[in-house]
Design a protein around this motif. Structure first.
Motif, PDB file in Angstrom:
ATOM      1  N   GLU A   1      -8.347   3.187  -1.982  1.00 44.17           N
ATOM      2  CA  GLU A   1      -9.763   2.933  -1.704  1.00 44.17           C
ATOM      3  C   GLU A   1     -10.235   1.647  -2.365  1.00 44.17           C
ATOM      4  OE1 GLU A   1     -13.935   5.484  -1.479  1.00 44.17           O
ATOM      5  OE2 GLU A   1     -12.229   6.228  -2.659  1.00 44.17           O
ATOM      6  N   ASN A   2      -9.589   1.249  -3.441  1.00 45.63           N
ATOM      7  CA  ASN A   2      -9.958   0.022  -4.145  1.00 45.63           C
ATOM      8  C   ASN A   2      -9.634  -1.235  -3.335  1.00 45.63           C
ATOM      9  OD1 ASN A   2     -10.738   1.568  -6.404  1.00 45.63           O
ATOM     10  ND2 ASN A   2      -8.643   1.563  -7.216  1.00 45.63           N
ATOM     11  N   HIS A   3      -8.767  -1.095  -2.321  1.00 43.59           N
ATOM     12  CA  HIS A   3      -8.353  -2.246  -1.520  1.00 43.59           C
ATOM     13  C   HIS A   3      -9.231  -2.441  -0.279  1.00 43.59           C
ATOM     14  CE1 HIS A   3      -4.485  -2.765  -3.713  1.00 43.59           C
ATOM     15  NE2 HIS A   3      -4.575  -1.458  -3.863  1.00 43.59           N
TER      16      HIS A   3
ATOM     17  N   SER B   1     -11.726  -5.493  -0.021  1.00 42.44           N
ATOM     18  CA  SER B   1     -11.154  -6.849  -0.014  1.00 42.44           C
ATOM     19  C   SER B   1     -10.615  -7.260   1.350  1.00 42.44           C
ATOM     20  CB  SER B   1     -10.020  -6.937  -1.040  1.00 42.44           C
ATOM     21  OG  SER B   1      -8.965  -6.034  -0.718  1.00 42.44           O
TER      22      SER B   1
ATOM     23  N   VAL C   1      -6.034   5.978  -4.389  1.00 45.05           N
ATOM     24  CA  VAL C   1      -6.026   4.700  -5.112  1.00 45.05           C
ATOM     25  C   VAL C   1      -6.248   3.533  -4.158  1.00 45.05           C
ATOM     26  CG1 VAL C   1      -4.636   3.194  -6.613  1.00 45.05           C
ATOM     27  CG2 VAL C   1      -4.488   5.680  -6.855  1.00 45.05           C
TER      28      VAL C   1
ATOM     29  N   TRP D   1       0.829  -1.208   0.000  1.00 45.30           N
ATOM     30  CA  TRP D   1       0.000   0.000   0.000  1.00 45.30           C
ATOM     31  C   TRP D   1       0.862   1.257   0.000  1.00 45.30           C
ATOM     32  CZ3 TRP D   1      -3.615  -1.824   4.557  1.00 45.30           C
ATOM     33  CH2 TRP D   1      -4.449  -2.837   4.085  1.00 45.30           C
TER      34      TRP D   1
END
Length: 246
Positions: free
Chosen positions: A97-99, A102, A95, A84
């Motif tokens: 935020e996409n993780h 999950s 960016v 990260w």
């Protein structure tokens, strides 16, 4: 499976039973349902009386950690946070935020969300540490039911011994009933001291150790997240997080 817990419990019980056999006694003399009912029932009742329902239920559920510890993977967390950090330095915090979706751990999701939201690093650490403290306090409160059981059991065992002696005194005129009463008296003491020192207190200590591992892992995660917020080098972040791993 925590094999040392299983081995320790088996060894402790085997030592007591083996000692009884080596002394020429019978294993059956240690099996007294009345004494067992007095000690376990009395101890359970005392613990339930002192504990809120939620705390009692959580403490009972946590006992599985003694034999099947909660899964921890600090190396994976270190690699994740270091990744990260590299992404944030290259493409910016948004960016990441996409993780968030999950992540299976709500605490990690919250930490990463606060990071993406641009929360000040000092404030970020404060918010997450408050949550860690509250979570740890809740877990430790649940483990205290086993410490309490370890304190009550010997006393309940003495109570069972006194009850057995009362039964003996009431039947002095019937020698055939004296043996059973004396057996209950002494076996109740064995049960009380034995369960306290071979089961209840060791469970409390083991759970406390497991909680310490979980708390350390969360503190490590917070340190890494704050390092990303401060814009530190990914290698420095990973190296500092590695210091939490014993």
């Amino acid at each position: 499976m925590d094999r040392i817990s299983v081995f320790g419990l088996v060894l402790g019980l085997a030592a007591i039973v083996g000692g009884q056999v080596l002394e020429g006694g019978h294993v059956s003399s240690l099996l007294q349902p009345t004494a067992f009912f007095i000690v376990i029932g009395g101890t359970l009742g005392a613990v339930m009386l002192q504990s809120p329902l939620r705390t009692f239920v959580d403490g009972m559920r946590m006992v599985r950690w003694v034999f099947v510890p909660p899964v921890t993977n600090p190396s994976r967390i270190i690699d994740q946070v270091a990744g990260w950090s590299q992404v944030a330095r290259k493409d910016g915090l948004l960016v990441l935020e996409n993780h968030i979706g999950s992540l299976p751990d709500p605490f990690m999701r919250k930490g990463l969300q606060l990071l993406v939201d641009g929360v000040d690093p000092v404030r970020l650490r404060e918010v997450l540490e408050v949550e860690i403290d509250a979570w740890e306090a809740k877990l430790r409160q649940s483990t205290r039911i086993w410490e309490a059981a370890g304190g009550y059991a010997p006393t309940i065992g003495i109570l069972g011994a006194v009850m057995g002696l009362i039964h003996v005194m009431e039947n002095l005129s019937d020698p055939s009933r004296l043996g059973a009463g004396i057996a209950v008296a002494f076996v109740a003491t064995i049960y009380g001291v034995g369960f306290a020192n071979l089961v209840f207190l060791p469970i409390a200590k083991k759970l406390s150790a497991q909680i310490g591992v979980l708390v350390t892992q969360r503190e490590m995660f917070v340190d890494g997240i704050v390092g990303i917020a401060n814009g530190e080098n990914p290698r420095i972040i990973a190296s500092r997080m590695q210091g939490y791993v014993v």
